[in-house]
Design a protein around this motif. Structure first.
Motif, PDB file in Angstrom:
ATOM      1  N   TRP A   1     -34.633  -2.718 -30.128  1.00  0.00           N
ATOM      2  CA  TRP A   1     -33.921  -2.121 -29.000  1.00  0.00           C
ATOM      3  C   TRP A   1     -32.925  -1.113 -29.548  1.00  0.00           C
ATOM      4  N   SER A   2     -33.028   0.116 -29.099  1.00  0.00           N
ATOM      5  CA  SER A   2     -32.138   1.186 -29.530  1.00  0.00           C
ATOM      6  C   SER A   2     -31.250   1.586 -28.367  1.00  0.00           C
ATOM      7  N   GLY A   3     -30.065   2.059 -28.698  1.00  0.00           N
ATOM      8  CA  GLY A   3     -29.234   2.560 -27.626  1.00  0.00           C
ATOM      9  C   GLY A   3     -27.792   2.195 -27.834  1.00  0.00           C
ATOM     10  N   PRO A   4     -26.986   2.404 -26.865  1.00  0.00           N
ATOM     11  CA  PRO A   4     -27.257   2.730 -25.469  1.00  0.00           C
ATOM     12  C   PRO A   4     -27.483   4.226 -25.247  1.00  0.00           C
ATOM     13  N   PHE A   5     -28.224   4.523 -24.202  1.00  0.00           N
ATOM     14  CA  PHE A   5     -28.515   5.881 -23.787  1.00  0.00           C
ATOM     15  C   PHE A   5     -28.036   6.058 -22.354  1.00  0.00           C
ATOM     16  N   ILE A   6     -27.883   7.303 -21.951  1.00  0.00           N
ATOM     17  CA  ILE A   6     -27.482   7.618 -20.571  1.00  0.00           C
ATOM     18  C   ILE A   6     -28.651   8.308 -19.884  1.00  0.00           C
ATOM     19  N   ILE A   7     -28.987   7.850 -18.681  1.00  0.00           N
ATOM     20  CA  ILE A   7     -30.096   8.436 -17.912  1.00  0.00           C
ATOM     21  C   ILE A   7     -29.643   9.765 -17.321  1.00  0.00           C
ATOM     22  N   THR A   8     -30.448  10.805 -17.566  1.00  0.00           N
ATOM     23  CA  THR A   8     -30.130  12.125 -17.008  1.00  0.00           C
ATOM     24  C   THR A   8     -31.026  12.489 -15.835  1.00  0.00           C
ATOM     25  N   ASP A   9     -32.272  11.968 -15.813  1.00  0.00           N
ATOM     26  CA  ASP A   9     -33.181  12.309 -14.714  1.00  0.00           C
ATOM     27  C   ASP A   9     -34.214  11.192 -14.551  1.00  0.00           C
ATOM     28  N   VAL A  10     -34.582  10.912 -13.306  1.00  0.00           N
ATOM     29  CA  VAL A  10     -35.593   9.900 -12.987  1.00  0.00           C
ATOM     30  C   VAL A  10     -36.715  10.596 -12.238  1.00  0.00           C
ATOM     31  N   PHE A  11     -37.956  10.430 -12.721  1.00  0.00           N
ATOM     32  CA  PHE A  11     -39.124  11.047 -12.096  1.00  0.00           C
ATOM     33  C   PHE A  11     -39.888  10.014 -11.280  1.00  0.00           C
ATOM     34  N   PRO A  12     -40.630  10.434 -10.243  1.00  0.00           N
ATOM     35  CA  PRO A  12     -41.322   9.473  -9.378  1.00  0.00           C
ATOM     36  C   PRO A  12     -42.442   8.707 -10.070  1.00  0.00           C
TER      37      PRO A  12
END
Length: 146
Positions: A91-102
């Motif tokens: 498990w890598s991270g943490p990351f921040i979500i910038t965009d969510v696709f359908p």
């Protein structure tokens, strides 16, 4: 020789005792019917129990995989083989979500840039928020200076 048997609490012991009016075959048939009724009742009760447990588990999982822009997530990197071994976390991270696709693809960013990953490989990050603070280390002992 007398054998002691335990009966389930639902079974009425007196009704299942041997009646002198019934023949042995009739008594055996009667016991088989009682056993089948007990098995049917147990089967329906277990189905009700499974349904209740499923509803409880589903209620706990509501909205857990809903990712929004700005959420912090960790990413399961299955290709990460730098340090192979059982105890190495993938498990890598943490990351921040910038965009969510359908279609389930999610764009995440870290200090190195942004990239797109499959949403099934992400999990919400539960921890302290990321900060860009740097820590300076001062060595007081001249032996440990670098």
């Amino acid at each position: 020789m007398v054998a002691l048997t335990e009966h389930p609490p639902d079974v009425d012991i007196e009704s299942s005792s041997f009646d002198s009016e019934l023949s042995t075959e009739d008594h055996h048939d009667h016991q088989l019917l009682e056993l089948e009724e007990l098995r049917d009742r147990t089967y329906t009760q277990s189905g009700c129990y499974k349904q209740q447990v499923k509803e409880l588990q589903d209620h706990k999982l509501e909205g857990i995989d809903q990712f929004k822009c700005g959420d912090m997530v960790v990413w399961y990197n299955s290709w990460f083989r730098l340090f192979p071994g059982k105890l190495r976390s993938r498990w890598s991270g943490p990351f921040i979500i910038t965009d969510v696709f359908p279609d389930g693809t999610i764009e995440i960013k870290d200090k190195g840039g942004t990239f797109m990953v499959n949403g099934d490989r992400l999990m919400h990050y539960i921890g302290e928020p990321m900060t860009d603070q740097t820590v300076e280390v001062f060595y007081l002992d001249p032996l440990y200076e670098m």
